[in-house]
Design a protein around this motif. Structure first.
Motif, short mmCIF file in Angstrom:
data_model
loop_
_atom_site.label_atom_id
_atom_site.label_comp_id
_atom_site.label_asym_id
_atom_site.label_seq_id
_atom_site.Cartn_x
_atom_site.Cartn_y
_atom_site.Cartn_z
N GLU A 125 1.83 6.46 -6.92
CA GLU A 125 0.82 7.37 -7.44
C GLU A 125 1.28 8.82 -7.30
O GLU A 125 1.08 9.64 -8.20
N GLN A 172 0.93 4.02 -2.94
CA GLN A 172 0.69 5.44 -2.72
C GLN A 172 1.86 6.29 -3.19
O GLN A 172 1.68 7.34 -3.82
N ASN A 180 0.82 -1.22 0.00
CA ASN A 180 0.00 0.00 0.00
C ASN A 180 0.85 1.27 0.00
O ASN A 180 0.56 2.24 -0.70
N GLN A 181 1.91 1.23 0.81
CA GLN A 181 2.81 2.40 0.85
C GLN A 181 3.48 2.62 -0.50
O GLN A 181 3.58 3.75 -0.98
#
Length: 605
Positions: free
Chosen positions: A368, A365, A361-362
């Motif tokens: 992105e 992110q 997830n990190q």
């Protein structure tokens, strides 16, 4: 298998996106390059024709003063041109003016220039209607200086109908001064545009009769002649693409027709571009993305296979140990992965999976955020690149062409105007000087745009009074009302340019008796400044467009269209807003008002 599918989909989406973006940039740049080249050459031709018109009008008086003698001879002949001794009249008029008589069938039935005797003028496109209009009209009709296609001789013509409207009398002046027209060369201007554009392989110019300018011996093939006739008949643009030879041909009609003159000097420019550089660039782009996708696919497959091996091996070890125990070998040693530590291993696996999810997830992110920054930087770089090309195109095409034409015109007029000439001729020279001054103004404004964009000077709180008074000092003879103030605003050293451009715009378009007023209103956060004038105002349809690049006003004055654009850019730089308004609300005809806001204080970001 799922890992491999995910990798392939991600690579395909990313590759397709980057390909479309890169392709769009290449195609757009190619289109803009063509448009700049064509607009520059058409603009140059238009300016050259204006200057040639001034040059041609210089010789009108001598022809106009010769017609009374010609008319008197016709009246004395009893209305029969056969009774007129044209050669004697030619000598009486000085010997450098040829005389012609044109009947109602547009035939030259009598002339001192035997080369044109018997010529049928109706063969020239659209000329028959013009001749009939002049023959049935009254008074003097001037024409332009034209060049005979087969001999290359320059002549200026003029016409006068006979009192009985049966014939049209024509005078043709062959003056040595016409050779000065050679200083203005359409061919050299076209060659310069072609040299500045690598994809432009051929530029040819044709007159309204389909004859090539600059090469009297050139033969126009039937196919090209058909295309030229289509463009001339419709007075429009035509585009022809040849995929076999990888060329794009664009025919641009340059409308130079002036109803004051009999002849039509309009031109057709043929631009032939090679599409090979763009085609090759697009092919390389496609090939590169295919190779990158294939390489990424292979690497993704290897990565997925390696991960599968690493994941399956300990599971197989656990399964082997379990099978050994299940087969009854209770003494079978259990690997370090389980048995006594199996429960801890299970917990560790769960913990590892949870941590792995957090890390993914990190990374997602961060990716992105990184992609957003890359996209933003890419847009900024593309925009900066477009602006650099804009400035370069303006400086190398529009401005250079304008100065070249103006300089050539000045040299031409200096050659033919001796000292002590009439005032009206000096006025014409001043018009050329004005054209040069406009070019200088364009260069100054482009330089200002470049300096503003390149400036890294931080904003600060400066005196509004100082900047306004400095701008007013540029117009010492103008009627400008301003009440001084001690206000400070957030801006920089370019603020005075906002007022210089706005005041200059009001004075230019407001008329000779315009009055200008600079008004200031203040609130807690912003200062609202209005530059109002008593001129003709700005219509509601034009107001939203006046701050666009190259936008021009509606009044009698003309400009480069950059003044209000520079003002709007600077106001935006300072964090303010700018808009066009009426000096008196709801009454555009009572004058215009340009209003904008500036922050009173600067705040650190």
């Amino acid at each position: 298998m799922l890992i491999l599918v995910g990798v392939v989909l991600s690579i395909g989406i990313l590759s397709g996106f980057t390909y479309n973006e890169a392709r769009s940039v290449l195609v757009t740049h190619d289109l803009e390059t063509r448009n700049y080249a064509e607009a520059g050459l058409i603009g140059s031709y238009t300016l050259m024709d204006r200057d040639l018109t001034l040059f041609d009008d210089f010789f009108s008086d001598s022809l106009k003063n010769s017609f009374p003698t010609f008319l008197d001879a016709y009246n004395r002949s009893g209305g029969d041109p056969r009774n007129i001794d044209l050669n004697a009249l030619k000598e009486q008029l000085g010997g450098d003016i040829d005389l012609y008589v044109i009947d109602d069938h547009d035939m030259v039935i009598a002339t001192t220039y035997t080369h044109d005797l018997g010529m049928n003028l109706s063969e020239f496109t659209g000329f028959s209607e013009t001749l009939a209009k002049m023959r049935n009209g009254s008074g003097y009709y001037a024409d332009r200086v034209t060049r005979e296609q087969d001999t290359g001789i320059f002549r200026k013509y003029a016409y006068y109908p006979t009192p009985d409207h049966r014939y049209l009398l024509e005078l043709g002046l062959n003056d040595a001064g016409f050779m000065a027209r050679r200083n203005v060369s359409f061919v050299k201007t076209a060659q310069q545009v072609q040299a500045d554009n690598p994809s432009l392989v051929l530029v040819r110019t044709f007159n309204i009769y389909g004859e090539q300018i600059g090469d009297r011996t050139a033969k126009v093939d039937p196919g090209l002649n058909e295309l030229l006739n289509q463009v001339i008949a419709n007075r429009s643009t035509l585009e022809v693409r040849d995929t076999t030879n990888a060329t794009l041909t664009r025919f641009r009609f340059v409308d130079l027709k002036n109803p004051v003159y009999a002849s039509d000097p309009s031109l057709v420019i043929e631009f032939v571009y090679t599409t090979r550089p763009l085609d090759e660039a697009l092919f390389r782009l496609t090939l590169e993305h295919l190779l990158i996708g294939l390489l990424a696919l292979v690497l993704g497959a290897l990565f997925a296979s390696g991960v599968s091996v690493l994941v399956v091996r300990p599971i197989r070890q656990i399964i082997g140990d379990v099978e050994a125990i299940a087969n009854g070998n209770l003494n079978h040693p259990i690997g370090k992965v389980w048995m006594v530590e199996f429960d801890a291993l299970r917990q560790s696996i769960h913990l590892m999976v949870d941590r792995l999810k957090e890390q993914v997830n990190q990374i997602t992110q961060q990716n992105e955020v990184l992609e957003a920054r890359v996209e933003m930087r890419t847009r900024q770089l593309v925009q900066s690149n477009e602006e650099v090309h804009l400035y370069l195109d303006i400086m190398t095409h529009d401005i250079n062409n304008t100065l070249t034409v103006a300089l050539a015109s000045a040299e031409m007029l200096n050659d033919i105007l001796p000292p002590g000439h009439p005032t009206e001729h000096k006025i014409k020279v001043n018009r050329i000087t004005t054209a040069i001054q406009k070019s200088v103004g364009i260069i100054a404004r482009v330089s200002m745009i470049s300096r503003v964009h390149d400036s890294d000077i931080p904003l600060g709180e400066i005196s509004l009074d100082h900047e306004v008074l400095d701008a007013i000092g540029h117009y010492p003879d103008a009627s400008i009302e301003y009440a001084e103030t001690s206000l400070q605003v957030c801006a920089d050293q370019f603020l005075s340019e906002v007022f210089v451009n706005l005041l200059g715009n009001s004075l230019k378009f407001g008329g000779p008796d315009v009055r200008v007023r600079v008004a200031v209103e203040v609130d807690e956060e912003d200062v609202t400044i209005s530059v109002e004038d008593s001129g003709p105002g700005i219509s509601d349809l034009v107001k939203p467009k006046v701050f666009g690049r190259f936008a021009r006003g509606e009044g009698h004055g003309t400009g480069s269209g950059l003044g209000l654009f520079i003002a709007a850019s600077l106001v935006a730089r300072y964090g303010g807003q700018i808009w066009a308004d009426d000096r008196v609300a709801g009454s555009p005809e009572l004058g215009a008002a340009i209003r904008f806001t500036l922050p009173r204080h600067c705040f650190e970001e």
